[in-house]
Design a protein around this motif. Structure first.
Motif, PDB file in Angstrom:
ATOM      1  N   MET A  63      28.828  44.383  45.067  1.00 45.92           N
ATOM      2  CA  MET A  63      29.895  45.194  45.644  1.00 45.92           C
ATOM      3  C   MET A  63      30.620  44.374  46.712  1.00 45.92           C
ATOM      4  SD  MET A  63      28.084  48.961  46.022  1.00 45.92           S
ATOM      5  CE  MET A  63      26.557  48.381  46.772  1.00 45.92           C
ATOM      6  N   LEU A  64      31.932  44.391  46.669  1.00 47.72           N
ATOM      7  CA  LEU A  64      32.745  43.519  47.523  1.00 47.72           C
ATOM      8  C   LEU A  64      33.470  44.322  48.585  1.00 47.72           C
ATOM      9  CD1 LEU A  64      34.089  40.775  48.159  1.00 47.72           C
ATOM     10  CD2 LEU A  64      35.732  41.258  46.333  1.00 47.72           C
ATOM     11  N   ILE A  65      33.293  43.922  49.848  1.00 50.13           N
ATOM     12  CA  ILE A  65      33.949  44.568  50.984  1.00 50.13           C
ATOM     13  C   ILE A  65      34.652  43.493  51.797  1.00 50.13           C
ATOM     14  CG2 ILE A  65      33.622  46.041  53.007  1.00 50.13           C
ATOM     15  CD1 ILE A  65      30.765  46.587  51.753  1.00 50.13           C
ATOM     16  N   ALA A  66      35.896  43.724  52.146  1.00 52.72           N
ATOM     17  CA  ALA A  66      36.660  42.758  52.937  1.00 52.72           C
ATOM     18  C   ALA A  66      36.462  43.011  54.421  1.00 52.72           C
ATOM     19  CB  ALA A  66      38.147  42.842  52.591  1.00 52.72           C
ATOM     20  N   ALA A  67      36.294  41.938  55.187  1.00 48.40           N
ATOM     21  CA  ALA A  67      36.289  42.030  56.645  1.00 48.40           C
ATOM     22  C   ALA A  67      37.743  42.125  57.099  1.00 48.40           C
ATOM     23  CB  ALA A  67      35.607  40.807  57.251  1.00 48.40           C
ATOM     24  N   GLY A  68      38.103  43.253  57.691  1.00 53.10           N
ATOM     25  CA  GLY A  68      39.496  43.485  58.057  1.00 53.10           C
ATOM     26  C   GLY A  68      40.030  42.518  59.079  1.00 53.10           C
ATOM     27  N   TRP A  69      39.182  41.783  59.756  1.00 54.86           N
ATOM     28  CA  TRP A  69      39.612  40.813  60.760  1.00 54.86           C
ATOM     29  C   TRP A  69      39.825  39.414  60.163  1.00 54.86           C
ATOM     30  CZ3 TRP A  69      35.182  43.588  60.463  1.00 54.86           C
ATOM     31  CH2 TRP A  69      33.994  42.921  60.170  1.00 54.86           C
ATOM     32  N   SER A  70      39.682  39.294  58.848  1.00 56.09           N
ATOM     33  CA  SER A  70      39.903  38.000  58.186  1.00 56.09           C
ATOM     34  C   SER A  70      41.387  37.631  58.173  1.00 56.09           C
ATOM     35  CB  SER A  70      39.391  38.059  56.749  1.00 56.09           C
ATOM     36  OG  SER A  70      39.736  36.887  56.033  1.00 56.09           O
ATOM     37  N   SER A  71      41.661  36.340  58.255  1.00 61.91           N
ATOM     38  CA  SER A  71      43.035  35.846  58.141  1.00 61.91           C
ATOM     39  C   SER A  71      43.307  35.262  56.760  1.00 61.91           C
ATOM     40  CB  SER A  71      43.303  34.777  59.213  1.00 61.91           C
ATOM     41  OG  SER A  71      42.397  33.681  59.060  1.00 61.91           O
ATOM     42  N   ASP A  72      42.306  35.287  55.878  1.00 59.13           N
ATOM     43  CA  ASP A  72      42.437  34.734  54.533  1.00 59.13           C
ATOM     44  C   ASP A  72      43.304  35.656  53.677  1.00 59.13           C
ATOM     45  OD1 ASP A  72      41.546  34.423  51.591  1.00 59.13           O
ATOM     46  OD2 ASP A  72      40.641  32.673  52.548  1.00 59.13           O
ATOM     47  N   LYS A  73      44.319  35.114  53.036  1.00 58.09           N
ATOM     48  CA  LYS A  73      45.261  35.915  52.259  1.00 58.09           C
ATOM     49  C   LYS A  73      44.565  36.653  51.121  1.00 58.09           C
ATOM     50  CE  LYS A  73      49.601  35.618  49.661  1.00 58.09           C
ATOM     51  NZ  LYS A  73      50.670  34.711  49.159  1.00 58.09           N
ATOM     52  N   ALA A  74      43.639  35.983  50.444  1.00 60.00           N
ATOM     53  CA  ALA A  74      42.941  36.619  49.322  1.00 60.00           C
ATOM     54  C   ALA A  74      42.101  37.797  49.806  1.00 60.00           C
ATOM     55  CB  ALA A  74      42.056  35.600  48.608  1.00 60.00           C
ATOM     56  N   ILE A  75      41.456  37.649  50.955  1.00 58.88           N
ATOM     57  CA  ILE A  75      40.632  38.731  51.493  1.00 58.88           C
ATOM     58  C   ILE A  75      41.508  39.889  51.964  1.00 58.88           C
ATOM     59  CG2 ILE A  75      38.922  39.348  53.234  1.00 58.88           C
ATOM     60  CD1 ILE A  75      37.934  37.435  51.027  1.00 58.88           C
ATOM     61  N   LYS A  76      42.618  39.584  52.590  1.00 63.06           N
ATOM     62  CA  LYS A  76      43.510  40.637  53.082  1.00 63.06           C
ATOM     63  C   LYS A  76      44.097  41.450  51.931  1.00 63.06           C
ATOM     64  CE  LYS A  76      46.254  39.543  56.602  1.00 63.06           C
ATOM     65  NZ  LYS A  76      45.681  40.236  57.758  1.00 63.06           N
ATOM     66  N   GLY A  77      44.104  40.900  50.714  1.00 65.46           N
ATOM     67  CA  GLY A  77      44.633  41.609  49.558  1.00 65.46           C
ATOM     68  C   GLY A  77      43.638  42.522  48.875  1.00 65.46           C
ATOM     69  N   LEU A  78      42.389  42.537  49.349  1.00 65.19           N
ATOM     70  CA  LEU A  78      41.374  43.394  48.733  1.00 65.19           C
ATOM     71  C   LEU A  78      41.553  44.842  49.178  1.00 65.19           C
ATOM     72  CD1 LEU A  78      38.242  41.085  49.138  1.00 65.19           C
ATOM     73  CD2 LEU A  78      39.567  41.487  47.059  1.00 65.19           C
ATOM     74  N   GLY A  79      41.152  45.759  48.323  1.00 57.23           N
ATOM     75  CA  GLY A  79      41.411  47.170  48.602  1.00 57.23           C
ATOM     76  C   GLY A  79      40.323  47.887  49.373  1.00 57.23           C
ATOM     77  N   ILE A  80      39.093  47.373  49.356  1.00 56.50           N
ATOM     78  CA  ILE A  80      38.002  48.001  50.097  1.00 56.50           C
ATOM     79  C   ILE A  80      37.733  47.159  51.332  1.00 56.50           C
ATOM     80  CG2 ILE A  80      35.580  48.704  50.041  1.00 56.50           C
ATOM     81  CD1 ILE A  80      35.856  49.221  47.086  1.00 56.50           C
ATOM     82  N   GLN A  81      38.066  47.693  52.509  1.00 56.47           N
ATOM     83  CA  GLN A  81      37.968  46.930  53.744  1.00 56.47           C
ATOM     84  C   GLN A  81      37.293  47.753  54.832  1.00 56.47           C
ATOM     85  OE1 GLN A  81      41.572  45.155  55.149  1.00 56.47           O
ATOM     86  NE2 GLN A  81      42.127  44.284  53.166  1.00 56.47           N
ATOM     87  N   VAL A  82      36.698  47.044  55.786  1.00 53.47           N
ATOM     88  CA  VAL A  82      36.203  47.669  57.019  1.00 53.47           C
ATOM     89  C   VAL A  82      36.901  46.974  58.185  1.00 53.47           C
ATOM     90  CG1 VAL A  82      33.975  48.393  56.123  1.00 53.47           C
ATOM     91  CG2 VAL A  82      34.221  46.089  57.063  1.00 53.47           C
ATOM     92  N   SER A  83      37.132  47.736  59.252  1.00 52.04           N
ATOM     93  CA  SER A  83      37.854  47.194  60.406  1.00 52.04           C
ATOM     94  C   SER A  83      36.936  46.657  61.482  1.00 52.04           C
ATOM     95  CB  SER A  83      38.760  48.277  61.022  1.00 52.04           C
ATOM     96  OG  SER A  83      39.715  48.720  60.081  1.00 52.04           O
ATOM     97  N   ASN A  84      35.680  47.100  61.477  1.00 51.19           N
ATOM     98  CA  ASN A  84      34.743  46.693  62.518  1.00 51.19           C
ATOM     99  C   ASN A  84      33.318  46.993  62.060  1.00 51.19           C
ATOM    100  OD1 ASN A  84      34.341  49.576  63.042  1.00 51.19           O
ATOM    101  ND2 ASN A  84      36.324  49.485  64.093  1.00 51.19           N
ATOM    102  N   GLY A  85      32.365  46.679  62.928  1.00 51.21           N
ATOM    103  CA  GLY A  85      30.970  46.894  62.583  1.00 51.21           C
ATOM    104  C   GLY A  85      30.612  48.348  62.378  1.00 51.21           C
ATOM    105  N   LYS A  86      31.214  49.222  63.166  1.00 50.47           N
ATOM    106  CA  LYS A  86      30.934  50.659  63.015  1.00 50.47           C
ATOM    107  C   LYS A  86      31.374  51.142  61.637  1.00 50.47           C
ATOM    108  CE  LYS A  86      29.775  54.820  64.423  1.00 50.47           C
ATOM    109  NZ  LYS A  86      30.297  55.627  63.332  1.00 50.47           N
ATOM    110  N   ASP A  87      32.559  50.695  61.183  1.00 46.03           N
ATOM    111  CA  ASP A  87      33.010  51.043  59.832  1.00 46.03           C
ATOM    112  C   ASP A  87      32.009  50.567  58.790  1.00 46.03           C
ATOM    113  OD1 ASP A  87      35.278  52.226  60.798  1.00 46.03           O
ATOM    114  OD2 ASP A  87      36.661  50.656  60.128  1.00 46.03           O
TER     115      ASP A  87
END
Length: 379
Positions: A103-127
């Motif tokens: 299962m793939l989850i994007a770190a919302g604080w990433s600056s990588d373009k490919a990661i920023k394009g993913l649809g399942i993201q978390v914004s922080n550790g609490k998320d």
């Protein structure tokens, strides 16, 4: 039990380790889930102090991109690869998850373009904590699963009684499903992850040439404005190795408003004529559908009409297979439709350009465990 794997870079913010992220991983580990930090490089100097007294481990691997670290972790923990969540901050993490079928989850604080394009993201550790908590215990089985010659059907939740009227509790769940899709937040992220996990269990990682789309609402729509578009994007970017659908190009176009089927109490709600006459496939996909395997997302279904109509258009356009996925299914009234489109499916279809046989019951299997997990997900 779930497992969470990430890389040291995901725990760094502004060049320094993030104490809140470290604390979140420790809480996830303490709740009974396995946590590992993996890298092609040596263990960071800060690792032992940051995770002292915990069960969090460091995994040195020569090439995590090939997904072998996921498979090895699954074997070691005696779980399946789809029980492993990967928090990705770099493209290498994404490749690790996809090639390992995790299962793939994007770190919302990433600056990588490919990661920023993913649809399942978390914004922080609490998320991330919330997502693990909401996902833990999901059986990975659909509430409803049926397979037929022309198309397949899946549904996450049952929204009504067995052939009777909808109950107050089930009506409330239907409302929560709709609100979750519209409002977003951790529940929508978890819902998308649960659906993704179920698709992984079904083997969709190994399905070639996947293309995703949303069945259109009853109103005229030319753009990608459906409330399910973001949900579909989340599934597409998590499950597919390659994306063939363009974000701003809807698969179907509703060129004329259709009847609101849920309000048509006196008519035949299994008659597909109105739906056939009011949609067509987006011409953008004219050269992109042949031999593709297509997943069509709908919010709720009663008679399964949307899946039958979508399948007819897509088969006419040369699709190899079609799966209809609904968030909710009302009762045991789903029907199977054999519809044939004899004209160009990329243009409006008129009377005499289609035919259909009487619909029959769409038999399939159900699993009540999925229902209980969804109730827990949306209290």
């Amino acid at each position: 039990m779930l497992a969470l794997i990430t890389s040291p870079a995901a725990l760094l913010q502004n060049g320094a380790i993030s104490k809140p992220l470290i604390d979140s991983l420790i809480k996830i580990s303490a709740s009974g889930n396995a946590v590992g930090i993996t890298s092609n490089h040596s263990k960071p100097a800060w690792f032992d102090e940051a995770f002292k007294g915990t069960d969090i481990i460091f995994i040195k691997t020569d090439a995590r991109q090939n997904g072998e670290v996921i498979r090895n972790a699954a074997d070691s923990l005696k779980i399946e690869p789809y029980d492993i969540m990967v928090l990705a901050i770099k493209a290498e993490d994404m490749q690790m998850a996809k090639n390992g079928h995790a299962m793939l989850i994007a770190a919302g604080w990433s600056s990588d373009k490919a990661i920023k394009g993913l649809g399942i993201q978390v914004s922080n550790g609490k998320d991330l904590e919330d997502l693990v908590r909401l996902t833990d215990g999901w059986t990975g089985h659909w509430w409803f699963e049926g397979n037929k010659a022309n198309y397949n059907a899946r549904a996450l939740a049952d929204l009504s009684g067995y052939g009777g009227s909808i109950t107050a509790a089930q009506k409330a769940l239907a409302g929560k499903l709709t609100a979750t899709v519209k409002n977003g937040g951790p529940q929508l992220t978890a819902l998308a992850l649960l659906a993704s996990r179920s698709l992984l269990i079904d083997g969709y990682y190994d399905v070639d040439d996947l293309l995703w789309g949303v069945y259109p609402s009853s109103q005229v729509t030319q753009g990608d404005s459906e409330v399910l578009s973001d949900f579909t994007h989340a599934l597409r970017t998590t499950v597919s190795l390659v994306r063939f659908a363009k974000r701003d190009e809807p698969l179907f176009i509703r060129h004329t408003a259709s009847e609101k089927r849920s309000l048509n109490r006196g008519g035949d709600r299994t008659d597909p004529s109105d739906q056939i006459a009011t949609i067509h496939i987006n011409p953008f996909y004219k050269t992109r559908l042949k031999n593709r395997n297509v997943v069509v997302i709908d919010d709720c279904t009663t008679y399964g009409l949307s899946f039958g109509v979508a399948a007819a258009f897509l088969r006419s356009a040369g699709a190899a297979s079609i799966t209809g996925l609904a968030l909710g299914k009302f009762g045991k009234t789903m029907q199977y439709y054999d519809i044939k489109i004899s004209s160009d499916p990329f243009k409006p279809v008129t009377k005499g350009q289609y035919s259909f046989s009487p619909c029959i019951a769409f038999e399939g299997s159900t699993d009540s465990r999925a229902q209980q997990n969804l109730i827990r997900l949306m209290p």
